[in-house]
Design a protein around this motif. Sequence first.
Motif, PDB file in Angstrom:
ATOM      1  N   GLY A  92       0.819  -1.205   0.000  1.00  0.00           N
ATOM      2  CA  GLY A  92       0.000   0.000   0.000  1.00  0.00           C
ATOM      3  C   GLY A  92       0.850   1.251   0.000  1.00  0.00           C
ATOM      4  O   GLY A  92       0.565   2.218  -0.728  1.00  0.00           O
ATOM      5  N   LEU A  93       1.915   1.259   0.807  1.00  0.00           N
ATOM      6  CA  LEU A  93       2.804   2.417   0.875  1.00  0.00           C
ATOM      7  C   LEU A  93       3.525   2.618  -0.449  1.00  0.00           C
ATOM      8  O   LEU A  93       3.664   3.752  -0.926  1.00  0.00           O
ATOM      9  CB  LEU A  93       3.803   2.240   2.016  1.00  0.00           C
ATOM     10  N   VAL A 128      -4.396   9.920  -3.025  1.00  0.00           N
ATOM     11  CA  VAL A 128      -4.473   9.025  -1.858  1.00  0.00           C
ATOM     12  C   VAL A 128      -5.732   9.340  -1.049  1.00  0.00           C
ATOM     13  O   VAL A 128      -6.453   8.437  -0.618  1.00  0.00           O
ATOM     14  CB  VAL A 128      -3.214   9.143  -0.981  1.00  0.00           C
ATOM     15  N   VAL A 129      -5.981  10.622  -0.843  1.00  0.00           N
ATOM     16  CA  VAL A 129      -7.185  11.029  -0.114  1.00  0.00           C
ATOM     17  C   VAL A 129      -8.431  10.492  -0.811  1.00  0.00           C
ATOM     18  O   VAL A 129      -9.350   9.963  -0.165  1.00  0.00           O
ATOM     19  CB  VAL A 129      -7.261  12.567   0.004  1.00  0.00           C
ATOM     20  N   GLN A 130      -8.482  10.599  -2.135  1.00  0.00           N
ATOM     21  CA  GLN A 130      -9.642  10.131  -2.880  1.00  0.00           C
ATOM     22  C   GLN A 130      -9.817   8.623  -2.743  1.00  0.00           C
ATOM     23  O   GLN A 130     -10.944   8.115  -2.659  1.00  0.00           O
ATOM     24  CB  GLN A 130      -9.520  10.509  -4.356  1.00  0.00           C
ATOM     25  N   GLU A 131      -8.719   7.891  -2.708  1.00  0.00           N
ATOM     26  CA  GLU A 131      -8.790   6.436  -2.544  1.00  0.00           C
ATOM     27  C   GLU A 131      -9.425   6.081  -1.199  1.00  0.00           C
ATOM     28  O   GLU A 131     -10.269   5.179  -1.111  1.00  0.00           O
ATOM     29  CB  GLU A 131      -7.386   5.837  -2.629  1.00  0.00           C
ATOM     30  N   GLY A 156       0.331   2.739   7.804  1.00  0.00           N
ATOM     31  CA  GLY A 156      -0.871   3.550   7.664  1.00  0.00           C
ATOM     32  C   GLY A 156      -0.631   5.010   7.988  1.00  0.00           C
ATOM     33  O   GLY A 156      -1.161   5.907   7.322  1.00  0.00           O
ATOM     34  N   MET A 157       0.195   5.270   8.991  1.00  0.00           N
ATOM     35  CA  MET A 157       0.501   6.648   9.361  1.00  0.00           C
ATOM     36  C   MET A 157       1.338   7.347   8.284  1.00  0.00           C
ATOM     37  O   MET A 157       1.132   8.524   7.991  1.00  0.00           O
ATOM     38  CB  MET A 157       1.218   6.689  10.711  1.00  0.00           C
ATOM     39  N   ILE A 158       2.270   6.621   7.695  1.00  0.00           N
ATOM     40  CA  ILE A 158       3.077   7.218   6.627  1.00  0.00           C
ATOM     41  C   ILE A 158       2.201   7.549   5.427  1.00  0.00           C
ATOM     42  O   ILE A 158       2.336   8.615   4.813  1.00  0.00           O
ATOM     43  CB  ILE A 158       4.228   6.271   6.219  1.00  0.00           C
ATOM     44  N   ILE A 159       1.282   6.640   5.087  1.00  0.00           N
ATOM     45  CA  ILE A 159       0.355   6.902   3.981  1.00  0.00           C
ATOM     46  C   ILE A 159      -0.493   8.132   4.283  1.00  0.00           C
ATOM     47  O   ILE A 159      -0.728   8.972   3.405  1.00  0.00           O
ATOM     48  CB  ILE A 159      -0.527   5.667   3.710  1.00  0.00           C
TER      49      ILE A 159
END
Length: 506
Positions: A120-121, A132-135, A196-199
């Motif tokens: 994912g990253l 990424v926000v839209q995903e 998840g935090m890095i994403i």
Amino acid sequence: MRIWIPRDAAAKALGAEDVVAAVKAEAARRGIEVTITRNGSRGMVWLEPLVEVETPEGRLGFGPMTPEDVGQLFDGGPLSLGLTEDLPWMKAQTRLTFARCGVIDPLSLAEYRAHGGLKGLERALKMTGAEVVQEVLDSGLRGRGGAGFPTGIKWKTVHDAPGERKYIVTNADEGDSGTFADRMIMEGDPFTLIEGMIIAGIATGATKGFIYSRSEYPDANEVMAAAIAVGRVEGLLGQNVLGSGKAFELELRVGAGAYVCGEETALLNSLEGKRGTVRAKPPLPALQGFMGRPTVVNNVISLASVPVILAEGAAHYASLGIGRSKGTIPLQIAGNVKYGGLFEAAFGLTLEKIVNEIGGGTASGRPVKAVQVGGPLGAWIPVSQFATPFGYEEYAGQNALIGHAGLTIADDTADMMAFARFAMEFCAIESCGKCTPCRIGAVRGVETLDRIAAGDRAAIPLLTDLCETMKAGSLCALGGFTPYPVMSALTHFPDDFTTNIREAAE
């Protein structure tokens, strides 16, 4: 010979460390070389310590294991459960967020990657923040900490907010009784939270993150701190994340034990070194959060669910669940139940199936009376409502909350008025004192319930009025949600409140 023994807090509480010592002694006696890997829990608490032996066919489970029975790991025996993955509890789940928990060495980034981690990253690093926000928006992911607010909307607000410095904060202050999903992730698969935090940082433009954990979680904090250190050494964290040229740094902060610091603004105050009191909103933390900067504050499970969304795509995640409740939810089954533990499934299961089929009914063998869903501030759901599908809107329609998805089961001997009093007392003790409805209302609630217990019938409508005031006037969910367990107990089990009145009259 590779043997897996959980270092999960529940397994340790049930004797895992003694089992480790016994396995080492038995292997030495037999002259067998063994490699013991300390993994997380598979979530079947009634089988802990669940010890697994690696074989060509898969991992064989043995449990609950005791030091006296470790010989069975070498010879086989009645504690052998067969292949762990084939156990009914495991096969019935849809494990996405918890797919690696209990499967890998929590501190091996190589094993994490071999089991699908970092996909994912790696995809997010090739996307813009807006993409990424839209995903995440398209996935339908909602906050798993209790409020159920759409995660993508919060991220978009921070993405769009002006500011040279932005932050990602993980709310790991898992204070609700009967909940342990956050702890299990931090102990069993910490890299999924880090990923998840890095994403989230890529999505919003944040380059610094904080994990705000509990002082009551020493094992989780130890593993999480070690995982952050490994991440720095392996290039997952720092000024050049996976060689991308993008930066993200991470710190673990441990709170002092205040329940109210599970509320995001009280958490931010504590993180800044201030007293943990709730802030008035607006401004929203997404605009003025940590140190007055745009800040994403998400629950552990919310952020830990993001890597699989980016890896598999938003459509895959959104295809699970019901209505506006998308994806999976980690059900934490506790209380008076035969098979307690963590069960990850798509939204939509009924309590009938969760309690009686998955949980096996009560541990006492008596009929189920009610289930409190959502921790100490959650409503008590009677058996008559057990057919309600597990979803945010579906539960809201029953004047209930999903919360952190903790389920506390009670049998027919439970005194619901005592539970109602506990809710008010809990609120009175844990209130930060910022607002009057919570600070004073909870104290008056305990006094009013004591009047009812002493036989004062006139106090019942007073209790109802008090709950309405707390619900409408409290500054945060602590005072605002305390009426849920109180009023649900009074509404569905009125006899538990009037029995004492009849006894007093006699």
